[in-house]
Design a protein around this motif. Structure first.
Motif, PDB file in Angstrom:
ATOM      1  N   LEU A 121       0.726  -1.000  -0.031  1.00  0.00           N
ATOM      2  CA  LEU A 121       0.008   0.136  -0.065  1.00  0.00           C
ATOM      3  C   LEU A 121       0.920   1.220   0.185  1.00  0.00           C
ATOM      4  N   GLN A 122       2.022   1.132   0.740  1.00  0.00           N
ATOM      5  CA  GLN A 122       2.894   2.566   0.852  1.00  0.00           C
ATOM      6  C   GLN A 122       3.406   2.567  -0.749  1.00  0.00           C
ATOM      7  N   PHE A 123       3.836   1.461  -1.445  1.00  0.00           N
ATOM      8  CA  PHE A 123       4.248   1.318  -2.667  1.00  0.00           C
ATOM      9  C   PHE A 123       3.197   1.940  -3.596  1.00  0.00           C
ATOM     10  N   SER A 124       1.875   1.512  -3.492  1.00  0.00           N
ATOM     11  CA  SER A 124       1.072   2.157  -4.312  1.00  0.00           C
ATOM     12  C   SER A 124       0.563   3.732  -4.168  1.00  0.00           C
ATOM     13  N   ARG A 125       0.868   4.129  -2.940  1.00  0.00           N
ATOM     14  CA  ARG A 125       0.707   5.571  -2.625  1.00  0.00           C
ATOM     15  C   ARG A 125       1.926   6.496  -3.226  1.00  0.00           C
ATOM     16  N   LYS A 126       3.049   5.730  -3.357  1.00  0.00           N
ATOM     17  CA  LYS A 126       4.168   6.510  -3.689  1.00  0.00           C
ATOM     18  C   LYS A 126       4.487   6.433  -5.453  1.00  0.00           C
ATOM     19  N   TYR A 127       3.722   5.124  -5.818  1.00  0.00           N
ATOM     20  CA  TYR A 127       4.132   5.075  -7.642  1.00  0.00           C
ATOM     21  C   TYR A 127       2.600   4.842  -8.304  1.00  0.00           C
ATOM     22  N   GLY A 128       1.587   4.858  -7.307  1.00  0.00           N
ATOM     23  CA  GLY A 128       0.303   4.801  -7.979  1.00  0.00           C
ATOM     24  C   GLY A 128      -0.051   6.022  -8.983  1.00  0.00           C
ATOM     25  N   SER A 129       0.388   7.046  -8.563  1.00  0.00           N
ATOM     26  CA  SER A 129       0.476   8.270  -9.460  1.00  0.00           C
ATOM     27  C   SER A 129       0.970   8.102 -10.699  1.00  0.00           C
ATOM     28  N   THR A 130       2.300   7.458 -10.741  1.00  0.00           N
ATOM     29  CA  THR A 130       2.887   7.281 -11.857  1.00  0.00           C
ATOM     30  C   THR A 130       2.016   6.525 -12.857  1.00  0.00           C
ATOM     31  N   ALA A 131       1.719   5.386 -12.513  1.00  0.00           N
ATOM     32  CA  ALA A 131       0.767   4.439 -13.272  1.00  0.00           C
ATOM     33  C   ALA A 131      -0.378   5.222 -13.827  1.00  0.00           C
ATOM     34  N   ILE A 132      -1.060   6.065 -13.100  1.00  0.00           N
ATOM     35  CA  ILE A 132      -2.261   7.001 -13.384  1.00  0.00           C
ATOM     36  C   ILE A 132      -1.809   8.068 -14.362  1.00  0.00           C
ATOM     37  N   VAL A 133      -0.735   8.697 -13.966  1.00  0.00           N
ATOM     38  CA  VAL A 133      -0.367   9.536 -15.179  1.00  0.00           C
ATOM     39  C   VAL A 133       0.181   9.071 -16.435  1.00  0.00           C
ATOM     40  N   SER A 134       0.932   8.100 -16.121  1.00  0.00           N
ATOM     41  CA  SER A 134       1.095   7.326 -17.661  1.00  0.00           C
ATOM     42  C   SER A 134      -0.080   7.038 -18.582  1.00  0.00           C
ATOM     43  N   VAL A 135      -0.952   6.512 -17.808  1.00  0.00           N
ATOM     44  CA  VAL A 135      -2.399   6.230 -18.690  1.00  0.00           C
ATOM     45  C   VAL A 135      -2.740   7.510 -19.222  1.00  0.00           C
ATOM     46  N   VAL A 136      -2.879   8.540 -18.476  1.00  0.00           N
ATOM     47  CA  VAL A 136      -3.530   9.509 -18.957  1.00  0.00           C
ATOM     48  C   VAL A 136      -2.626  10.089 -20.210  1.00  0.00           C
ATOM     49  N   ILE A 137      -1.457  10.088 -19.956  1.00  0.00           N
ATOM     50  CA  ILE A 137      -0.577  10.524 -21.071  1.00  0.00           C
ATOM     51  C   ILE A 137      -0.913   9.561 -22.499  1.00  0.00           C
ATOM     52  N   LEU A 138      -1.061   8.356 -22.122  1.00  0.00           N
ATOM     53  CA  LEU A 138      -1.195   7.565 -23.348  1.00  0.00           C
ATOM     54  C   LEU A 138      -2.707   7.804 -23.937  1.00  0.00           C
ATOM     55  N   GLY A 139      -3.683   7.866 -23.193  1.00  0.00           N
ATOM     56  CA  GLY A 139      -4.677   8.331 -23.433  1.00  0.00           C
ATOM     57  C   GLY A 139      -4.884   9.969 -24.212  1.00  0.00           C
ATOM     58  N   ALA A 140      -4.231  10.721 -23.748  1.00  0.00           N
ATOM     59  CA  ALA A 140      -4.067  12.035 -24.546  1.00  0.00           C
ATOM     60  C   ALA A 140      -3.530  11.783 -25.822  1.00  0.00           C
ATOM     61  N   LEU A 141      -2.298  11.200 -25.894  1.00  0.00           N
ATOM     62  CA  LEU A 141      -1.466  10.858 -27.239  1.00  0.00           C
ATOM     63  C   LEU A 141      -2.647  10.346 -28.228  1.00  0.00           C
ATOM     64  N   PHE A 142      -3.521   9.178 -27.640  1.00  0.00           N
ATOM     65  CA  PHE A 142      -4.526   8.804 -28.563  1.00  0.00           C
ATOM     66  C   PHE A 142      -5.523   9.663 -29.207  1.00  0.00           C
ATOM     67  N   LEU A 143      -5.903  10.404 -28.151  1.00  0.00           N
ATOM     68  CA  LEU A 143      -6.944  11.497 -28.558  1.00  0.00           C
ATOM     69  C   LEU A 143      -6.457  12.430 -29.560  1.00  0.00           C
ATOM     70  N   ILE A 144      -5.152  12.883 -29.564  1.00  0.00           N
ATOM     71  CA  ILE A 144      -4.663  13.796 -30.311  1.00  0.00           C
ATOM     72  C   ILE A 144      -4.930  13.415 -31.972  1.00  0.00           C
ATOM     73  N   PHE A 145      -4.811  12.116 -32.138  1.00  0.00           N
ATOM     74  CA  PHE A 145      -4.951  11.654 -33.490  1.00  0.00           C
ATOM     75  C   PHE A 145      -6.320  11.891 -34.344  1.00  0.00           C
ATOM     76  N   PRO A 146      -7.417  11.422 -33.565  1.00  0.00           N
ATOM     77  CA  PRO A 146      -8.789  11.676 -34.231  1.00  0.00           C
ATOM     78  C   PRO A 146      -8.945  13.293 -34.106  1.00  0.00           C
ATOM     79  N   VAL A 147      -8.608  13.931 -33.235  1.00  0.00           N
ATOM     80  CA  VAL A 147      -9.206  15.468 -33.187  1.00  0.00           C
ATOM     81  C   VAL A 147      -8.173  15.903 -34.412  1.00  0.00           C
TER      82      VAL A 147
END
Length: 374
Positions: A121-147
């Motif tokens: 759980l401590q690891f998740s609190r420290k690095y969970g944001s890394t996983a979330i932001v990484s997914v958000v970045i990939l999602g943003a990159l994906f949305l750039i193309f159709p837009v």
């Protein structure tokens, strides 16, 4: 340290690797919290609509109970935005939970059997944001193309020259679309692979995104085969556990019903109403046995109108217990799937770069022993 082949054979070890109270307990907690986030946010969205306010919170709860949905009759722009944000935050929490489960699986594969839930759980609190932001970045990159393609399509509306500009630029636009498909594949694979990458590497967002791209684009066929195998293994393992849980519940109720009395039928029926699809499943099972005239002491579905408050309360409590059993089964499926992702990434990384990440020192204090040469 677990002996790995770094190929598809490792995925066959997933059911045993996932059968761990640490992984299942972290998954159980994460699913419950994400579910609670969804319930609270959805009920707020429902109550903010005019139809929801006119109905009242208690009638809404009696109608939806623990599975609220913002239906089309509950209209409102801000309500739909809040509902969407609720789903997003619940998914983000599940992503952080997947990171914790993946870390436990990674430590188990390294041979660190004493890695605790608190550390995960401590690891998740420290690095969970890394996983979330990484997914958000990939999602943003994906949305750039159709837009950008939509914007470029608007160029064709320019009088006199728009059609010509669009036709001349067709080849770059097609290449751009092909690149968009590649990014889409990375995004889809990254949704399930990023927690394991985060758990194995303990790196920042940039390195996590780079590793996701290289893993998908350099090993697409191997990754696809591994993912299909992981889903099949997860589905089969979860089905076995679900059937075991179902027959345990069924057998317990049948045995208790021999001496309990007729009210157990009402309690059982009320409990089944709490779990979506459970009542229909019970009716089909009863109809199946009736078709073959099989003599058995089964609990039947009864008319629950007019039951006493005590019987109704007992049925609701029993239904809550059934829901917890369902969450437990989902927790094992969650543990199976993301434990498989750890084995998949270790295999892909070994094939891609020749690295055995189990021997890599990270922020963890545990230093694994190198496997003995055979």
């Amino acid at each position: 340290m677990t002996d790995l082949h770094f190929d598809i054979r490792d995925i066959l070890k997933v059911p045993k690797l996932a059968w761990s109270w640490r992984k299942i307990s972290v998954s159980f907690r994460g699913i419950l919290v994400a579910w609670l986030i969804y319930i609270i946010g959805t009920y707020i969205s429902l109550f903010l609509t005019e139809a929801g306010r006119s109905a009242g919170i208690m009638p809404l709860f009696r109608y939806f109970e623990f599975f609220p949905v913002l239906l089309t009759e509950f209209r409102g722009t801000w309500q739909y935005i809040l509902y969407g944000l609720t789903i997003m935050f619940a998914l983000f929490y599940l992503l952080a939970t997947a990171t914790a489960v993946s870390r436990i699986a990674f430590e188990d594969v390294r041979g660190n059997d004493v890695f605790q839930v608190r550390e995960a759980l401590q690891f998740s609190r420290k690095y969970g944001s890394t996983a979330i932001v990484s997914v958000v970045i990939l999602g943003a990159l994906f949305l750039i193309f159709p837009v950008t393609l939509l914007i470029w399509g608007a160029v064709g509306r320019i009088p006199y020259v728009g059609e010509l500009i669009f036709a001349v630029s067709s080849i770059p636009v097609i290449v751009w679309g092909m690149l968009g498909i590649a990014v889409k594949l990375v995004f889809l694979f990254g949704l399930v692979l990023i927690p394991s990458i985060t758990a194995c590497l303990c790196e920042d967002v940039l390195e996590t995104v780079i590793q996701t791209f290289t893993s998908v684009l350099l090993q697409p066929c191997r990754l696809f085969i591994y993912e299909v195998t992981a889903k099949v293994i997860t589905a089969v393992s979860t089905l076995i556990f679900a059937l075991f849980s179902f027959f345990s519940i069924f057998g317990t109720n049948v045995t208790c019903g021999l001496l309990f009395g007729s009210s157990i039928h009402d309690i059982f029926t009320i409990a089944l109403y709490r779990v979506p699809g459970a009542l229909d499943l019970a009716l089909h099972i009863i109809a199946f046995f009736d078709r073959f005239n099989f003599a058995y002491p089964v609990i039947s579905i009864s008319d629950i109108s007019g039951v006493s408050t005590a019987v109704h309360s007992a049925g609701v409590i029993l239904g809550m217990s059934y829901l917890m059993i369902a969450v437990l089964v989902l927790s094992y499926a969650f543990s199976c799937f993301f434990s498989a992702q750890v084995l998949i990434y270790l295999a892909v990384r070994k094939r891609k770069d020749g690295d055995d990440l189990r021997l890599r020192r990270s922020s963890a204090d545990f230093v694994p022993e190198e496997p003995a040469e055979s």
